[in-house]
Design a protein around this motif. Structure first.
Motif, PDB file in Angstrom:
ATOM      1  N   ALA A 225      -4.632  12.771  -0.073  1.00  0.00           N
ATOM      2  CA  ALA A 225      -4.230  11.494  -0.224  1.00  0.00           C
ATOM      3  C   ALA A 225      -4.291  10.779  -0.872  1.00  0.00           C
ATOM      4  O   ALA A 225      -5.083  10.979  -1.153  1.00  0.00           O
ATOM      5  CB  ALA A 225      -5.234  10.949   1.550  1.00  0.00           C
TER       6      ALA A 225
ATOM      7  N   GLU B 154      -2.943   0.987  -3.748  1.00  0.00           N
ATOM      8  CA  GLU B 154      -3.009  -0.773  -3.761  1.00  0.00           C
ATOM      9  C   GLU B 154      -2.113  -1.025  -4.264  1.00  0.00           C
ATOM     10  O   GLU B 154      -2.763  -1.631  -6.047  1.00  0.00           O
ATOM     11  CB  GLU B 154      -4.683  -1.317  -2.946  1.00  0.00           C
ATOM     12  CG  GLU B 154      -4.504  -1.145  -1.544  1.00  0.00           C
ATOM     13  CD  GLU B 154      -6.032  -1.528  -0.844  1.00  0.00           C
ATOM     14  OE1 GLU B 154      -5.689  -2.663  -0.964  1.00  0.00           O
ATOM     15  OE2 GLU B 154      -6.745  -0.639  -0.595  1.00  0.00           O
TER      16      GLU B 154
ATOM     17  N   LEU C 256       1.064  -0.617   0.101  1.00  0.00           N
ATOM     18  CA  LEU C 256       0.121   0.061   0.171  1.00  0.00           C
ATOM     19  C   LEU C 256       0.773   1.151   0.161  1.00  0.00           C
ATOM     20  O   LEU C 256       1.466   1.542   1.120  1.00  0.00           O
ATOM     21  CB  LEU C 256      -1.151  -0.383   1.662  1.00  0.00           C
ATOM     22  CG  LEU C 256      -1.066   1.070   1.498  1.00  0.00           C
ATOM     23  CD1 LEU C 256      -2.999   1.333   0.630  1.00  0.00           C
ATOM     24  CD2 LEU C 256      -2.586   1.354   3.067  1.00  0.00           C
TER      25      LEU C 256
ATOM     26  N   ARG D 228       0.825   5.513   0.511  1.00  0.00           N
ATOM     27  CA  ARG D 228       0.109   6.710   0.600  1.00  0.00           C
ATOM     28  C   ARG D 228       0.852   7.608   0.239  1.00  0.00           C
ATOM     29  O   ARG D 228       2.130   7.962   1.159  1.00  0.00           O
ATOM     30  CB  ARG D 228      -0.462   6.485   2.352  1.00  0.00           C
ATOM     31  CG  ARG D 228      -1.435   8.074   2.627  1.00  0.00           C
ATOM     32  CD  ARG D 228      -1.451   7.595   3.760  1.00  0.00           C
ATOM     33  NE  ARG D 228      -2.038   8.339   4.627  1.00  0.00           N
ATOM     34  CZ  ARG D 228      -3.598   8.789   4.358  1.00  0.00           C
ATOM     35  NH1 ARG D 228      -4.638   8.214   3.424  1.00  0.00           N
ATOM     36  NH2 ARG D 228      -4.169  10.165   4.607  1.00  0.00           N
TER      37      ARG D 228
ATOM     38  N   GLU E   1      -3.950   7.112  -2.147  1.00  0.00           N
ATOM     39  CA  GLU E   1      -3.828   5.632  -1.550  1.00  0.00           C
ATOM     40  C   GLU E   1      -3.377   4.643  -3.224  1.00  0.00           C
ATOM     41  O   GLU E   1      -4.509   4.286  -3.485  1.00  0.00           O
ATOM     42  CB  GLU E   1      -4.117   5.351  -0.945  1.00  0.00           C
ATOM     43  CG  GLU E   1      -4.035   6.064   0.168  1.00  0.00           C
ATOM     44  CD  GLU E   1      -5.182   5.258   1.796  1.00  0.00           C
ATOM     45  OE1 GLU E   1      -5.477   4.252   1.075  1.00  0.00           O
ATOM     46  OE2 GLU E   1      -5.148   5.846   2.646  1.00  0.00           O
TER      47      GLU E   1
END
Length: 398
Positions: free
Chosen positions: A390, A394, A341, A343, A392
């Motif tokens: 933010a 994955e 992940l 971020r 993110e």
């Protein structure tokens, strides 16, 4: 569709022409899969491209919805029947893949499959990938009326399964040969483009270096003029010092750009964590914002996933440092199951997510989403005016 040798050739020709229209590897992969599924009237089709870590760098599917694909989970490993065509350039045609002794490791959410046809996509001795088809829906010779009805879907045998034939295997073999050519050409095109970009970056960095040198020379002359004027004409000296400040700011901006352009990404040599840490350290020194990096238990990822993570991080950092007026940017890379992940969070001005569609290309959001989905990952962006952003990403790992 009749899949006899004669009737299939025009369809193969159409598929080959479709593949040749694309230069991007991802587009070529999608076209190959869609063409194979349509050509042989299969319910499902997939194309897996191997990486160097025992898994798939890319796995493109056709016939599976986005919701199904998300439920299936991480990209498959090179196991069982999927591995057969990646390690042995041998076609596999099975009446029921579930009865094969190599069958196993399929996720619970995976669609039900029975009849199966798989062929390697090879360039000489190099296996570029493996093409898979499952669940033949009609056999050549079924009438169009039959094909358009539920009864037609059951016309081959009880349960609606027709099974792939030798003719199907030959047709798919022709498609696979041309798919190898199209894929090789696309890879060569992308490599050529990368080299062109690298050359352009080097040229730009040289120009930036010259520009910085000129700014510093002007800065020195202006500072000397201010020194000479400070006693006899303080007002003019003050103006010259304002000019010194302006030139210094311009030189700093251009120097930051030069540093970024001159520093190559060392992903292959250093790995993802070290490369990200190094680039964050450079950006932290080059910008007024505080840029930090932390990694938590990250494992090596397939090469394509590591490159996608790096590119998304670079794009998100560029946005944060150039557009958000952030005072602090935090980059975190942590283990997430078998994957990772990423971020990137900033405390900048943020934006209204409702304007993402209009601002998406300006901020590189479309590109970031494409990079994430291209390796089986997901990307989310959270932002609010005045409350930062933010990003993110994955990725499933291998």
């Amino acid at each position: 569709m009749s899949n006899g040798p004669g009737a299939g050739i025009p369809a193969v020709s159409t598929a080959i022409l479709a593949m040749s229209r694309h230069l991007e590897v991802r587009d070529v992969l999608k076209t190959i899969v869609a063409s194979a599924r349509e050509l042989l009237d299969a319910e499902y089709a997939a194309l897996g491209v191997p990486d160097d870590h025992g898994g798939f760098a890319q796995f493109v599917v056709d016939g599976v919805s986005a919701e199904q694909w998300k439920a299936i989970g991480p990209l498959p490993r090179q196991h069982g029947i999927l591995a057969a065509m990646l390690h042995n350039a041998t076609p596999e045609r099975l009446a029921d893949v579930r009865e094969d002794p190599r069958f196993g490791g399929w996720p619970a959410a995976h669609p039900d499959m029975s009849d199966f046809l798989g062929l390697p996509v090879a360039d000489g001795d190099e296996i570029l990938g493996a093409l898979f088809l499952a669940n033949k829906r009609h056999r050549g010779g079924d009438s169009p009326a039959d094909k358009g009805s539920p009864a037609g879907k059951r016309s081959c045998e009880e349960g609606g399964r027709c099974g792939f034939t030798e003719d199907d295997e030959r047709l798919l073999g022709i498609l696979a040969q041309h798919a190898a050519i199209a894929l090789t050409n696309a890879r060569l095109y992308e490599r050529s483009r990368e080299l062109t970009i690298a050359g352009e970056r080097a040229r730009l960095a040289h120009e930036l270096h010259d520009a910085v040198s000129q700014k510093l020379f002007s800065l020195r002359l202006t500072a000397q003029a201010a020194t000479a004027l400070v006693d006899r004409d303080p007002a003019r000296a003050k103006d010259e010092l304002h000019q010194v400040a302006a030139l210094a700011a311009e030189a700093a901006d251009e120097l930051r750009a030069a540093v970024v352009e001159l520093r190559p990404a060392a992903l292959d040599e250093d790995g993802l964590v070290a490369t990200l840490r190094s680039q964050v350290q450079v950006l932290d020194r080059a910008h007024s914002a505080r840029v930090t990096f932390a990694a938590h238990g990250v494992r090596a990822l397939p090469a394509a996933q590591e490159e996608a993570v790096l590119r998304v991080a670079q794009e998100a950092l560029h946005n944060a440092l150039r557009h958000s007026d952030a005072a602090r940017v935090e980059v975190t890379l942590s283990r997430n199951g078998q994957g990772a992940l990423l971020r990137i969070a900033d405390d900048g001005r943020g934006f209204d997510p409702g304007t993402v569609r209009r601002a998406g290309r300006h901020l590189g959001l479309v590109s970031m989403h494409d990079r994430a989905s291209g390796v089986g990952g997901t990307l989310t962006v959270e932002s609010e005016p005045g409350k930062g952003t933010a990003v993110e990403m994955e990725v499933p790992g291998g």
